[in-house]
Design an enzyme around this catalytic site. Structure first.
Site, mmCIF file in Angstrom:
data_model
loop_
_atom_site.group_PDB
_atom_site.id
_atom_site.type_symbol
_atom_site.label_atom_id
_atom_site.label_comp_id
_atom_site.label_asym_id
_atom_site.label_seq_id
_atom_site.Cartn_x
_atom_site.Cartn_y
_atom_site.Cartn_z
ATOM 1 N N ASP A 230 32.883 65.288 58.712
ATOM 2 C CA ASP A 230 31.800 65.284 59.698
ATOM 3 C C ASP A 230 31.575 63.872 60.226
ATOM 4 O O ASP A 230 30.881 63.066 59.608
ATOM 5 C CB ASP A 230 30.514 65.828 59.048
ATOM 6 N N LYS A 237 28.101 59.462 64.019
ATOM 7 C CA LYS A 237 27.307 58.873 62.938
ATOM 8 C C LYS A 237 27.551 57.367 62.868
ATOM 9 O O LYS A 237 28.664 56.918 63.140
ATOM 10 C CB LYS A 237 27.739 59.470 61.586
ATOM 11 N N ASP A 248 31.533 67.416 53.131
ATOM 12 C CA ASP A 248 30.751 68.344 53.948
ATOM 13 C C ASP A 248 31.322 69.771 53.940
ATOM 14 O O ASP A 248 30.822 70.646 54.637
ATOM 15 C CB ASP A 248 30.650 67.795 55.380
ATOM 16 N N ASP A 307 25.860 66.374 65.825
ATOM 17 C CA ASP A 307 25.877 66.103 64.383
ATOM 18 C C ASP A 307 25.126 67.185 63.601
ATOM 19 O O ASP A 307 25.222 67.238 62.382
ATOM 20 C CB ASP A 307 25.288 64.714 64.107
ATOM 21 N N GLU A 309 25.912 70.190 63.185
ATOM 22 C CA GLU A 309 26.998 71.148 63.393
ATOM 23 C C GLU A 309 27.041 72.232 62.324
ATOM 24 O O GLU A 309 27.541 73.332 62.571
ATOM 25 C CB GLU A 309 28.341 70.410 63.448
ATOM 26 N N ARG A 311 24.748 74.092 61.052
ATOM 27 C CA ARG A 311 23.995 75.300 61.433
ATOM 28 C C ARG A 311 24.746 76.127 62.473
ATOM 29 O O ARG A 311 24.548 77.329 62.567
ATOM 30 C CB ARG A 311 22.591 74.902 61.906
#
Ligand code: BES
Ligand code: MN
Ligand code: MN
Length: 458
Positions: A230, A237, A248, A307, A309, A311
């Site tokens: 991620d 990020k 992740d 970011d 992502e 969900r």
């Protein structure tokens, strides 16, 4: 991997023997260890600490257990303190304690790394129990969890969506588990716009893995977040927050671990697992802030922050799970940094609706895994209102209740009356600190045992 066996008497050759020291003193006294010896060796009652005391030809490992003696934590601490030059003896009072010792000693070991020579321990553990005891299943399940931790620890240059899908197949081999892998074409056909939208920016395409185990009884659907890395996508990020984002995919790996272990145990439940796999990368192909995605249940989402992502991939997974009308839905995800802000590094967050929430609490109580029930205040839903689509994926500028909003977003993808537990393991899914309880540094595999326990009590 360490080796664990059981016997009805202690060996006569030199060995290490672990003895618990609680706040109220030694829990076993027959080893000739006096208070003077404890003082001399600075034996500590603090959980997880160890003092070595020579007793004849053997070494006593005096393990601090604090005020609550948990056999599996004690065994894990003993394994961490032991030298692998001689066997470690754990003396159990009965079969139940012997089983907890077996589980704790396998789970307590340092996770082997394929990138480091001699990183695997070859310690031999002997569990001495007055009655004959079969610890084979405890060992098998704990070894599955250790193997899942190894998978979670893999760096993203060694693990991408399709590779993880193939690993799932390898784990299921020889077990009564059906494995179905959806590639990007199939995902398109099945209208999984969340997984596709997140995976779009990567040259390594997304996948969905469906695992089916039929043990009879209640039907559990498990959904896991599987972002193999991620970066945040175009909502990139900062450098320091990106470190650790190989973890992740811990939720999806935990779903795999739970289904595999349930099959090994022959759990009497039907279980369908969904691993939602994508790599979240920035590129010319990536989803942009402001893009609208249509997820599996037809809901449209305006992606304001790429970011958030997890969900999006889980939205598809939860919708697919809901279509099967299972008795219970459980999702596991490293969903929000806010989970750590709220709960620290050791508690996972529990949200959801219906019977699954209580089931999760009871199961965690039984396994000793740390889980905290959080609210899902319905007034937060309006923070996700969108002018353009059914909802946004975040409220820009809002930092309050980040874990709860994650839960509220996901609730849009399960039926209103669903028995649904959402486990946010962003806090405890990996351990950046020293080992504790039955968890080593790195991936913890937390909640796998709790989910297995849930499937046993439907
Ligand atoms: N994978 C992260 C959550 C995370 C953060 C896990 C730290 C483990 C450690 C997730 O995809 C994420 O980036 N969440 C955002 C959500 C925000 C944009 C609403 C976060 O937590 O900042
Ligand atoms: Mn993210
Ligand atoms: Mn993420």
């Amino acid at each position: 991997m360490i080796k664990v066996a059981s016997a009805t008497s202690s060996p006569t050759t030199p060995h290490q023997i672990a003895i618990p020291l609680s706040d109220s003193g030694l829990l076993t006294s027959e080893h000739g260890i006096t208070q003077q010896l404890l003082d001399l060796h600075k034996a500590d009652k603090k959980p997880g600490t160890a003092a070595r005391i020579l007793v004849g030809q053997n070494v006593a490992l005096v393990i601090g257990v604090g005020s609550i003696y948990k056999p599996s934590d004690f065994a894990a601490a003993a394994v961490r303190a032991a030298s692998d030059k001689a066997p470690l003896v754990l003396v159990a009072k009965d079969a139940q304690e012997a089983k907890a010792f077996a589980e704790g000693s396998v789970l307590g070991q340092k996770t082997p790394s394929q990138f480091k020579k001699d990183s695997a321990s070859n310690l031999e553990v002997l569990i001495v129990c007055p009655e004959q005891v079969d610890i084979a299943l405890e060992i098998k399940v704990a070894e599955t969890i250790v193997a899942i931790r190894e998978l979670i620890n893999l760096p993203a240059n060694e693990l991408w969506p399709d590779k993880l899908a193939q690993e799932a197949k390898a784990f299921a081999k020889g077990l009564p588990i059906e494995v179905e892998i959806w590639d990007e074409k199939k995902l398109e056909k099945e209208r999984c716009g969340g997984i596709l939208g997140v995976g779009k920016g990567s040259v390594r395409p997304p996948r969905l893995v469906k695992l089916t185990y039929r043990g009879g009884g209640k039907h559990f659907a498990l959904v896991g977040k599987g972002i193999t890395f991620d970066t945040g996508g175009l909502s990139l990020k900062p450098a320091e927050s990106m470190v650790g984002m190989k973890y992740d995919m811990a939720g999806a790996a935990s779903v795999l671990g739970a289904v595999v272990a349930a099959a090994q145990l022959g759990v009497k439940a039907d279980i369908t697992g969904f691993m939602c796999l994508a790599e979240n990368m920035p590129s010319g192909e990536a989803t942009r802030p402001g893009d609208v995605l249509t997820l599996r249940n037809g809901k449209t989402v305006e992606v304001l922050n790429t970011d958030a992502e997890g969900r999006l991939v889980l939205g598809d997974g939860l919708a697919l799970a809901s279509e099967l009308s299972p008795d219970h839905i459980i999702d596991i995800a490293t969903l929000t940094g806010a989970a750590t802000i709220a709960l620290g590094h050791r508690y996972a967050g529990l949200m959801g609706s219906g019977a699954a929430v209580e089931l999760a609490k009871q199961a965690a109580e039984k396994t000793g895994e740390l889980l905290w029930h959080m609210p899902m205040p319905s007034e937060l839903r309006e923070l996700l209102n969108s002018e353009l689509a059914d909802m946004t994926n975040v409220k820009i500028g809002n930092r309050a209740g980040g874990m709860l909003i994650g839960g509220i977003f996901l609730s849009e993808f399960v039926p209103k009356d669903a028995s649904w537990a959402h486990l946010d393991i962003a806090s405890s899914g990996n351990n950046d600190f020293a080992p504790y309880s039955v968890y080593p540094s790195g991936a913890t595999g937390v909640m796998i045992r709790t989910v297995i326990e849930m499937t046993k009590h439907s």
